[in-house]
Write a protein that holds these residues in place. Structure first.
Motif, short mmCIF file in Angstrom:
data_model
loop_
_atom_site.label_atom_id
_atom_site.label_comp_id
_atom_site.label_asym_id
_atom_site.label_seq_id
_atom_site.Cartn_x
_atom_site.Cartn_y
_atom_site.Cartn_z
N VAL A 200 1.02 -1.41 0.02
CA VAL A 200 0.21 -0.12 0.29
C VAL A 200 1.27 1.16 0.15
CG1 VAL A 200 -0.37 0.01 2.50
CG2 VAL A 200 -1.74 1.29 1.31
N ASP A 201 0.64 2.48 -1.07
CA ASP A 201 1.11 3.73 -1.16
C ASP A 201 0.57 4.13 -0.04
OD1 ASP A 201 1.78 6.32 -1.70
OD2 ASP A 201 0.82 6.32 -3.13
N ALA A 202 1.79 5.16 1.39
CA ALA A 202 1.68 4.96 2.54
C ALA A 202 1.31 6.45 2.20
CB ALA A 202 3.61 5.31 2.97
N MET A 203 1.61 7.43 1.09
CA MET A 203 1.17 8.81 0.88
C MET A 203 -0.69 8.90 0.70
SD MET A 203 3.99 10.97 -1.66
CE MET A 203 3.33 9.83 -3.00
N THR A 204 -1.60 7.95 0.96
CA THR A 204 -2.39 7.86 0.81
C THR A 204 -2.70 8.18 2.03
OG1 THR A 204 -2.59 5.36 0.59
CG2 THR A 204 -2.90 6.04 -0.74
N LYS B 262 6.76 3.88 -0.73
CA LYS B 262 7.04 5.40 -0.97
C LYS B 262 6.98 5.95 0.02
CE LYS B 262 3.64 4.63 -5.47
NZ LYS B 262 2.81 5.19 -6.16
N VAL B 263 7.30 5.71 1.01
CA VAL B 263 7.92 6.49 2.51
C VAL B 263 8.44 7.44 2.07
CG1 VAL B 263 8.89 6.22 4.73
CG2 VAL B 263 6.86 4.40 3.41
N ASP B 264 9.45 7.40 1.55
CA ASP B 264 10.32 8.54 1.15
C ASP B 264 9.82 9.56 0.30
OD1 ASP B 264 10.20 6.56 -1.31
OD2 ASP B 264 11.40 8.38 -2.45
N GLY B 265 8.90 9.71 -0.30
CA GLY B 265 8.08 10.50 -0.02
C GLY B 265 6.55 10.98 0.63
N LEU C 133 9.42 -1.69 4.90
CA LEU C 133 8.99 -0.09 3.95
C LEU C 133 9.68 -0.23 3.04
CD1 LEU C 133 10.14 2.57 7.74
CD2 LEU C 133 7.70 1.54 6.48
N GLY C 134 9.33 0.88 1.58
CA GLY C 134 9.33 1.27 0.90
C GLY C 134 9.97 2.74 0.76
N ASP D 116 16.67 -1.88 -4.53
CA ASP D 116 17.69 -2.18 -2.86
C ASP D 116 16.77 -1.11 -1.80
OD1 ASP D 116 18.51 0.21 -3.09
OD2 ASP D 116 20.86 -0.76 -3.01
N ALA D 117 15.99 -0.88 -2.34
CA ALA D 117 15.21 0.58 -1.00
C ALA D 117 13.87 0.19 -0.37
CB ALA D 117 15.21 1.85 -2.12
N LEU D 118 14.36 -1.04 0.17
CA LEU D 118 13.45 -1.88 1.09
C LEU D 118 14.34 -2.05 1.92
CD1 LEU D 118 10.34 -3.00 0.25
CD2 LEU D 118 11.24 -5.28 0.15
N GLU D 119 13.32 -1.31 3.81
CA GLU D 119 14.53 -2.04 4.55
C GLU D 119 12.90 -2.37 5.78
OE1 GLU D 119 14.30 2.30 6.79
OE2 GLU D 119 16.45 3.22 5.23
#
Length: 455
Positions: free
Chosen positions: A221-225, A249-252, A273-274, A280-283
């Motif tokens: 799921v998109d964090a920005m929602t 999209k947690v970085d945004g 978290l993406g 490699d941007a998955l924590e």
């Protein structure tokens, strides 16, 4: 990540940090501010109510540790409750089963599901040393199958072919059978997304779930929602036995509403978290570390893990050997440090994890961006090998040539050389073992001290 929430909470909690005693009256205003900060961050109302209630109960009349002031104790309580609402501790994937362990990915269209399949495959391959097979059961979205095939090829994991003419259930059954036959450790199934939750989609994914019998069913799921992310996850959880959530999209996401609402509303943990577009941007999601970041205290543990994963050991050994032999730090070494910083998510990714960075003035934060590092790398790339090893020979005409070759101005070249000289001095301090001197020198390299001058 969650900049708005961090700024608001840090400012609010600063007001209470000096209080001599915590009472119902003197924390009333602070709790109101905390409540407003959470609502503005789009945290679901039931979560906000429960959070504020628990903080109040624990804070008023609580025993204060001898080593802390009452204000510090209040911040500690807020941090503990942030961790609690997000799930206490990291919940790793449970892959303990007869191989292959099947992971089913579900979610709405545009949430980043296919990209997350690739990222997760890379995590399992590189960090867990698993033999991974990925398959796409998305027969509706044009090029969805090809997208996953390309991703798998880039990452170096195996792809099970499928086509838009096949039924999703048949694709998944065949992929799992192939996984058993070829002794794969993990099979990750990418399913079709929709623009909204509908009965047809739910029926299809229930059938896929039955055929695949996954050990993990992850909702992407998109964090920005914001809190809508939690509500959509709940709708899926009512139809499917979800085991966890991947927040993309947690970085945004400057707010943080999804991260603070998902666990409370669905009862399911956030597992990953993406945090960027790179593969490699998955924590892994650590509630305690995220709570620390939200309160502006940084996340040093994650930064150390990033260093261990991304720092090139062979380059580090070469640099260490140069130090040992008292050889100078040159522009080749400087470029290599810039590249490794880029591999760690750039300066923005690092600053997010450094304690106290949220308190930096906005004008300073704006100066520290990755474009500056790309420019610096371009300038070094425009130099000859001799110039990189002996920067002192770079004078007037050479500077003009380098500026032209890198698409920059002569003053940009001058600035880089000045920054390099400061870095070189710092490395000399390290060679002499003068850590105090080195730290003092680093202050001059921080914003306002010369390393990141205004442009």
């Amino acid at each position: 990540m969650f900049e708005n929430l961090t700024e608001r909470l840090s400012r609010t909690l600063k007001n209470v940090s000096g209080r001599g005693r915590l009472t119902d009256d003197n924390i009333k205003d602070t709790l109101r501010e905390v409540r407003m900060a959470l609502l503005e961050a789009d945290v679901a109302l039931p979560v906000v109510r429960e959070f504020v209630k628990r903080v109040k109960e624990r804070a008023v009349g609580s025993e204060v540790s001898k080593s802390l002031t009452p204000g510090q104790e209040f911040i500690k309580i807020v941090q503990a409750e942030l961790e609690s609402v997000m799930g206490e501790s990291n919940e790793a994937l449970d892959l303990a089963c007869q191989p292959p362990a099947v992971i089913l990915m579900a979610g709405l269209q545009g949430a980043g599901k296919t990209t997350s399949v690739g990222k997760l495959g890379k995590v399992l391959k590189e960090r867990e040393k698993k033999n991974v097979l990925v398959v796409s059961a998305d027969v509706y979205r044009p090029a969805a199958i090809k997208q996953l095939e390309t991703l798998a090829s880039d990452i170096g994991i195996d792809f099970f072919p499928s086509s838009a003419e096949q039924k999703p259930v048949d694709i998944v059954s065949a992929a799992v059978a192939h996984g058993k036959l070829k002794f794969y450790d993990v099979v990750i199934v990418d399913t079709a997304g929709r623009l909204h939750v509908d009965d047809v989609m739910m029926d299809e994914i229930k059938d896929i779930h039955k055929a695949a019998n996954p050990v993990e069913t992850l909702f992407v799921v998109d964090a920005m929602t914001g809190q809508d992310a939690a509500n959509t996850a709940k709708a899926f959880n009512d139809a499917l036995p979800l085991t966890g959530v991947i927040l993309t999209k947690v970085d945004g996401d400057a707010r943080g509403g999804a991260a603070l609402s998902v666990r409370h509303i669905t009862g399911k943990p956030i597992k990953f978290l993406g945090v960027g577009e790179k593969t490699d941007a998955l924590e892994p999601f650590h509630p305690n570390r995220v709570a620390s970041r939200i309160l502006g205290m940084g996340d040093v543990l994650s930064l150390i893990e990033d260093l261990e994963r991304n720092v090139d050991k062979s380059q580090a050994e070469v640099l260490a050997k140069k130090f040992k032999e008292k050889k100078g730090f040159d522009l080749e070494d400087f470029r290599s440090q810039l590249q490794q910083m880029k591999n760690m998510g750039g300066m923005g990714g690092m600053m997010d994890k450094l304690p106290g960075m949220s308190q930096l003035p906005d004008n300073v934060k704006d100066q520290v961006d990755d474009r500056m590092f790309l420019q610096m790398e371009a300038i070094i790339n425009s130099m000859t090998k001799g110039e990189r090893s002996r920067p002192d020979i770079i004078k007037g005409s050479r500077k003009k040539r380098i500026a032209k070759g890198s698409g920059t101005q002569v003053q940009d070249v001058n600035r880089l050389l000045k920054q390099f000289t400061q870095m070189q001095k710092m490395m000399k301090k390290m060679q002499k073992g003068g850590m105090k001197n080195m730290m003092r020198n680093m202050k001059g390299m921080m914003p306002g001290g010369g390393m990141f001058p205004g442009r």
